[in-house]
Design an enzyme around this catalytic site. Structure first.
Site, PDB file in Angstrom:
ATOM      1  N   SER A 159      30.788  39.815  35.419  1.00 47.21           N
ATOM      2  CA  SER A 159      32.161  40.248  35.182  1.00 47.21           C
ATOM      3  C   SER A 159      32.447  40.276  33.671  1.00 47.21           C
ATOM      4  O   SER A 159      31.764  40.972  32.931  1.00 47.21           O
ATOM      5  CB  SER A 159      33.137  39.339  35.936  1.00 47.21           C
ATOM      6  OG  SER A 159      34.432  39.873  35.926  1.00 47.21           O
ATOM      7  N   ASP A 243      32.924  44.341  46.168  1.00 50.46           N
ATOM      8  CA  ASP A 243      33.667  43.763  45.044  1.00 50.46           C
ATOM      9  C   ASP A 243      35.132  44.149  45.162  1.00 50.46           C
ATOM     10  O   ASP A 243      35.489  45.325  45.146  1.00 50.46           O
ATOM     11  CB  ASP A 243      33.080  44.282  43.732  1.00 50.46           C
ATOM     12  CG  ASP A 243      33.576  43.501  42.513  1.00 50.46           C
ATOM     13  OD1 ASP A 243      34.732  43.046  42.524  1.00 50.46           O
ATOM     14  OD2 ASP A 243      32.807  43.361  41.556  1.00 50.46           O
ATOM     15  N   HIS A 275      33.012  40.045  44.494  1.00 52.62           N
ATOM     16  CA  HIS A 275      32.984  39.866  43.040  1.00 52.62           C
ATOM     17  C   HIS A 275      32.305  38.569  42.627  1.00 52.62           C
ATOM     18  O   HIS A 275      31.518  38.545  41.673  1.00 52.62           O
ATOM     19  CB  HIS A 275      34.409  39.904  42.486  1.00 52.62           C
ATOM     20  CG  HIS A 275      34.467  39.971  40.994  1.00 52.62           C
ATOM     21  ND1 HIS A 275      33.980  41.036  40.278  1.00 52.62           N
ATOM     22  CD2 HIS A 275      34.935  39.088  40.061  1.00 52.62           C
ATOM     23  CE1 HIS A 275      34.146  40.840  38.989  1.00 52.62           C
ATOM     24  NE2 HIS A 275      34.716  39.658  38.822  1.00 52.62           N
TER      25      HIS A 275
END
Length: 311
Positions: A159, A243, A275
């Site tokens: 991320s 995600d 995610h």
């Protein structure tokens, strides 16, 4: 009628101005979340709780900010690759220890975990400029160590950490052997429109339909899409197709940009990965993918060089 229209325009203008003010004042609280709701800034556990051999490392960024990190080894003298891990935007490095414990077991590597400024035990306040310096301080520390093979440093970012890792890898072509990105966004400009759809008209990367008038307000754009095409080292992109935060389409865009400039680029999708849990739901296939990538582009490359010198 004229007064009504004027009042409406003033009202809309006031909302826009107020929105801009809120964006300027609170944007970095949205991008950087060192403390999860209901928890404290301190670490809930340390690697010792999981019986991991580790070292507390204290660094100074180039602007003098004091940083904390954990250097974790599977064995006291592990000769394998060292993974420089950059976490997501929320929580601290202690919240990633369960994943790192499994990483050590599956990849037989060292893991260096950095607390960004403002996170965990590190001083300061997070910003793109500051975290970029923090990442460089972590890499510089690893390069100076004598107890690891510094030619096998692999950057791994998830991320926000992927944006951090991509920038560091691009800036250090001779110090970083390879890059792994997981569920990383193309840019914060693009994510603004995903998380706050009403901002799409004003914030985002240029698509040829005219400039986005509020882009200048974004202090931490983290434009990975502009960085990844400049990276020469091997890249592995891991995408969880479930995600719920970063659209998987953004990972595909990153891969397309990288692959156009880098022949050592691979892209792997995990159908049920979300995610934060792709590493968990991906199971054995997830770890085999990373292991194969490292063996092929990091450890394997060193073996090939060794054989060529013997011949």
């Amino acid at each position: 009628m004229v007064s009504y229209v004027s009042a409406l325009l003033y009202g809309v203008g006031g909302i826009v101005v107020a929105g801009m003010g809120l964006l300027v004042a609170f944007q970095e609280r949205l991008v950087y979340v060192p403390v999860l709701p209901g928890l404290t800034k301190s670490y809930p556990i340390t690697p010792a709780r999981l019986r991991l051999n580790y070292e507390d490392v204290w660094l100074k960024s180039s602007d003098g900010v004091k940083l904390h990190a954990w250097f974790i080894k599977l064995f006291p003298d592990c000769p394998g690759p060292t993974i420089l891990f950059f976490q997501e935007n929320a929580g601290n490095i202690a919240h990633r220890l369960d994943m790192v414990r499994i990483m050590l077991q599956n990849l037989h590597c060292n893991v260096f975990m950095l607390s960004y400024r403002g996170y965990g035990a590190s001083d300061g306040y997070p910003s793109q400029h500051g975290i970029t310096m923090d990442a460089q301080a972590a890499l510089d520390h690893l390069i100076q160590r004598t107890d690891i093979d510094t030619s096998q440093i692999t950057v791994f970012g998830r991320s926000l950490g992927g944006a951090v890792g991509a920038a560091l890898t691009k800036n250090n072509p001779d110090k970083v052997a390879a890059l792994i990105l997981e569920n990383t966004f193309t840019s914060i400009l693009d994510m603004a429109g995903v998380l706050l759809p009403f901002l799409k008209w004003a914030i985002g990367r240029s698509t040829g339909k005219g400039p986005k008038v509020m882009n200048f307000l974004v202090r931490s754009p983290w434009s990975t899409i502009d960085v990844i095409g400049q990276i020469k080292q091997p890249i592995l992109l891991i995408s969880g197709l479930k995600d719920e935060i970063v659209p998987p389409s953004q990972m595909k865009m990153l891969y397309a940009k990288a692959a156009a400039h880098n022949k050592h680029c691979s892209f792997v999708e995990f159908p049920v990965g979300m995610h934060m849990d792709t590493w968990l739901t991906g199971g054995e296939h997830y770890w085999r993918t990373i292991q194969h990538f490292i063996e092929q582009h990091v450890s394997g490359k060193l073996h090939d060089k060794s054989n060529s010198r013997k011949n």
